[in-house]
Design a protein around this motif. Sequence first.
Motif, PDB file in Angstrom:
ATOM      1  N   TRP A 112       0.843  -1.182   0.000  1.00  0.00           N
ATOM      2  CA  TRP A 112       0.000   0.000   0.000  1.00  0.00           C
ATOM      3  C   TRP A 112       0.884   1.239   0.000  1.00  0.00           C
ATOM      4  CZ3 TRP A 112      -5.297  -1.215   0.323  1.00  0.00           C
ATOM      5  CH2 TRP A 112      -5.566  -2.552   0.662  1.00  0.00           C
ATOM      6  N   LEU A 113       0.528   2.207  -0.823  1.00  0.00           N
ATOM      7  CA  LEU A 113       1.212   3.501  -0.826  1.00  0.00           C
ATOM      8  C   LEU A 113       0.257   4.540  -0.272  1.00  0.00           C
ATOM      9  CD1 LEU A 113       3.519   5.435  -1.566  1.00  0.00           C
ATOM     10  CD2 LEU A 113       2.512   5.612  -3.851  1.00  0.00           C
ATOM     11  N   VAL A 114       0.686   5.246   0.763  1.00  0.00           N
ATOM     12  CA  VAL A 114      -0.145   6.266   1.408  1.00  0.00           C
ATOM     13  C   VAL A 114       0.543   7.613   1.231  1.00  0.00           C
ATOM     14  CG1 VAL A 114      -1.267   6.997   3.541  1.00  0.00           C
ATOM     15  CG2 VAL A 114      -0.882   4.548   3.100  1.00  0.00           C
ATOM     16  N   LEU A 115      -0.167   8.563   0.644  1.00  0.00           N
ATOM     17  CA  LEU A 115       0.385   9.893   0.392  1.00  0.00           C
ATOM     18  C   LEU A 115      -0.314  10.889   1.307  1.00  0.00           C
ATOM     19  CD1 LEU A 115       0.472   9.737  -3.524  1.00  0.00           C
ATOM     20  CD2 LEU A 115       2.316   9.205  -1.909  1.00  0.00           C
ATOM     21  N   ASP A 116       0.426  11.377   2.288  1.00  0.00           N
ATOM     22  CA  ASP A 116      -0.145  12.247   3.316  1.00  0.00           C
ATOM     23  C   ASP A 116      -0.099  13.707   2.880  1.00  0.00           C
ATOM     24  OD1 ASP A 116      -1.162  13.261   5.668  1.00  0.00           O
ATOM     25  OD2 ASP A 116       0.690  12.995   6.809  1.00  0.00           O
ATOM     26  N   GLY A 117      -0.995  14.072   1.961  1.00  0.00           N
ATOM     27  CA  GLY A 117      -1.112  15.474   1.578  1.00  0.00           C
ATOM     28  C   GLY A 117      -0.176  15.920   0.489  1.00  0.00           C
ATOM     29  N   TYR A 153       4.786   1.849   7.722  1.00  0.00           N
ATOM     30  CA  TYR A 153       6.052   2.540   7.917  1.00  0.00           C
ATOM     31  C   TYR A 153       5.997   3.931   7.293  1.00  0.00           C
ATOM     32  CZ  TYR A 153       7.842  -2.029   9.239  1.00  0.00           C
ATOM     33  OH  TYR A 153       8.048  -3.235   9.872  1.00  0.00           O
ATOM     34  N   GLY A 154       6.268   4.937   8.101  1.00  0.00           N
ATOM     35  CA  GLY A 154       6.302   6.310   7.624  1.00  0.00           C
ATOM     36  C   GLY A 154       7.718   6.721   7.281  1.00  0.00           C
ATOM     37  N   MET A 155       7.870   7.410   6.168  1.00  0.00           N
ATOM     38  CA  MET A 155       9.180   7.886   5.743  1.00  0.00           C
ATOM     39  C   MET A 155       9.431   9.253   6.393  1.00  0.00           C
ATOM     40  SD  MET A 155      10.211   5.399   3.895  1.00  0.00           S
ATOM     41  CE  MET A 155      11.719   6.163   3.289  1.00  0.00           C
ATOM     42  N   ALA A 156      10.486   9.337   7.188  1.00  0.00           N
ATOM     43  CA  ALA A 156      10.800  10.576   7.899  1.00  0.00           C
ATOM     44  C   ALA A 156      12.311  10.728   8.015  1.00  0.00           C
ATOM     45  CB  ALA A 156      10.162  10.582   9.287  1.00  0.00           C
ATOM     46  N   GLY A 157      12.815  11.900   7.671  1.00  0.00           N
ATOM     47  CA  GLY A 157      14.258  12.130   7.654  1.00  0.00           C
ATOM     48  C   GLY A 157      14.928  11.976   9.000  1.00  0.00           C
ATOM     49  N   GLU A 158      14.172  12.190  10.084  1.00  0.00           N
ATOM     50  CA  GLU A 158      14.768  12.114  11.411  1.00  0.00           C
ATOM     51  C   GLU A 158      14.733  10.707  12.004  1.00  0.00           C
ATOM     52  OE1 GLU A 158      10.382  13.010  12.101  1.00  0.00           O
ATOM     53  OE2 GLU A 158      11.943  13.448  10.628  1.00  0.00           O
ATOM     54  N   ALA A 159      14.200   9.738  11.272  1.00  0.00           N
ATOM     55  CA  ALA A 159      14.131   8.365  11.771  1.00  0.00           C
ATOM     56  C   ALA A 159      15.521   7.814  12.050  1.00  0.00           C
ATOM     57  CB  ALA A 159      13.401   7.483  10.761  1.00  0.00           C
ATOM     58  N   GLU A 160      15.594   6.881  12.999  1.00  0.00           N
ATOM     59  CA  GLU A 160      16.892   6.308  13.378  1.00  0.00           C
ATOM     60  C   GLU A 160      17.299   5.161  12.464  1.00  0.00           C
ATOM     61  OE1 GLU A 160      16.889   5.249  17.461  1.00  0.00           O
ATOM     62  OE2 GLU A 160      16.585   7.306  18.177  1.00  0.00           O
ATOM     63  N   GLN A 161      16.329   4.383  11.964  1.00  0.00           N
ATOM     64  CA  GLN A 161      16.672   3.268  11.097  1.00  0.00           C
ATOM     65  C   GLN A 161      16.306   3.577   9.654  1.00  0.00           C
ATOM     66  OE1 GLN A 161      14.513  -0.305  12.104  1.00  0.00           O
ATOM     67  NE2 GLN A 161      12.534   0.740  12.257  1.00  0.00           N
ATOM     68  N   THR A 162      17.023   2.937   8.743  1.00  0.00           N
ATOM     69  CA  THR A 162      16.733   3.148   7.327  1.00  0.00           C
ATOM     70  C   THR A 162      15.712   2.131   6.850  1.00  0.00           C
ATOM     71  OG1 THR A 162      18.375   1.629   6.374  1.00  0.00           O
ATOM     72  CG2 THR A 162      19.147   3.825   7.040  1.00  0.00           C
ATOM     73  N   LEU A 163      15.160   2.391   5.685  1.00  0.00           N
ATOM     74  CA  LEU A 163      14.201   1.475   5.072  1.00  0.00           C
ATOM     75  C   LEU A 163      14.832   0.107   4.840  1.00  0.00           C
ATOM     76  CD1 LEU A 163      11.317   1.326   3.743  1.00  0.00           C
ATOM     77  CD2 LEU A 163      12.449   1.854   1.584  1.00  0.00           C
ATOM     78  N   TYR A 164      16.133   0.091   4.603  1.00  0.00           N
ATOM     79  CA  TYR A 164      16.826  -1.160   4.304  1.00  0.00           C
ATOM     80  C   TYR A 164      17.015  -2.039   5.539  1.00  0.00           C
ATOM     81  CZ  TYR A 164      17.839   1.803   0.304  1.00  0.00           C
ATOM     82  OH  TYR A 164      17.715   2.648  -0.769  1.00  0.00           O
ATOM     83  N   GLU A 192       4.997  17.559   0.438  1.00  0.00           N
ATOM     84  CA  GLU A 192       6.167  18.320   0.003  1.00  0.00           C
ATOM     85  C   GLU A 192       6.516  19.376   1.050  1.00  0.00           C
ATOM     86  OE1 GLU A 192       3.238  18.225  -1.629  1.00  0.00           O
ATOM     87  OE2 GLU A 192       3.505  17.584  -3.717  1.00  0.00           O
ATOM     88  N   GLY A 193       7.726  19.330   1.535  1.00  0.00           N
ATOM     89  CA  GLY A 193       8.165  20.350   2.484  1.00  0.00           C
ATOM     90  C   GLY A 193       7.843  20.019   3.929  1.00  0.00           C
ATOM     91  N   ASP A 194       6.570  19.766   4.227  1.00  0.00           N
ATOM     92  CA  ASP A 194       6.138  19.574   5.614  1.00  0.00           C
ATOM     93  C   ASP A 194       6.327  18.149   6.115  1.00  0.00           C
ATOM     94  OD1 ASP A 194       5.400  22.227   5.748  1.00  0.00           O
ATOM     95  OD2 ASP A 194       3.338  21.828   5.099  1.00  0.00           O
ATOM     96  N   GLY A 195       6.393  17.199   5.233  1.00  0.00           N
ATOM     97  CA  GLY A 195       6.534  15.811   5.656  1.00  0.00           C
ATOM     98  C   GLY A 195       5.253  15.255   6.250  1.00  0.00           C
ATOM     99  N   LEU A 196       5.389  14.256   7.111  1.00  0.00           N
ATOM    100  CA  LEU A 196       4.225  13.603   7.716  1.00  0.00           C
ATOM    101  C   LEU A 196       3.581  14.513   8.756  1.00  0.00           C
ATOM    102  CD1 LEU A 196       5.757  10.059   8.374  1.00  0.00           C
ATOM    103  CD2 LEU A 196       4.222  10.699   6.499  1.00  0.00           C
TER     104      LEU A 196
END
Length: 256
Positions: A106-111, A181-192, A207-211
């Motif tokens: 599932w792909l979820v696009l938050d705004g 799983y939410g994609m966030a730059g400040e997360a500690e673990q990577t998607l991999y 875009e810009g604001d993130g989740l």
Amino acid sequence: MNRKQTVIFGIHAVESALKQRPRDIRVLQLVEGRDDRRLNALAGLARNQGVSIERVSKDTLKEMSLGRHQGAVAVMAGASVGGAKKELLEADLPELIAQQDGPGLWLVLDGVTDPHNLGACLRSADAAGVTAVLIPKDKSADITPVVSKVACGAAETVTLVKVTNLARALETLKQAGVWVYGMAGEAEQTLYDVDLRGSVAIVMGAEGDGLRRLTRETCDGLVKLPMLGSVTSLNVSVATGISLYEVVRQRSLVAN
């Protein structure tokens, strides 16, 4: 041009509409005076589908479309493009989950509000074989002619679910055994670092604001893509493509 008319333009988008939604096309307009293999193929497909064809000037097509039309515009019969193969609502989500055979993606696009980004995300979603794309009914780009053009036909094939409450929709997925799983730059673990071989939902921020805060809190976990250069973030459509194909990669290892 009748401003209430809606159109699909561009070779790939028009071809997909002819294959997926021929009854929704009022007329196919092709530029006059051009002997082009791709346009001739569209004309042949339109004739086979019973769609009327008009040859018109370049100026007419330029007025009808909102971008690079490539000599082809499909004038739609409805009041809106509504291009998705299956455009569902939040209430349809449990049945859609129940119909899933095997691990869902599932792909979820938050705004995501930029139509070019939404179109590119739909294109990647189609290529990666997603189960469905979830978007909020409000504060999100809709399926417009620009989205359909950028998606190169994916707007007519991807199942789209418009939800009233995104956090509630994520809870519905989680209750059905989908890891979110939410994609966030400040997360500690990577998607991999995450096992993506089961049913998973990848949540991309605006875009810009993130989740948004509530979306972030509803996710099972936050992950990021490693950024090894000087830039600190990627365009949402680029990040979407990379993330979806990590799921594809992990599952292909299991299959092999």
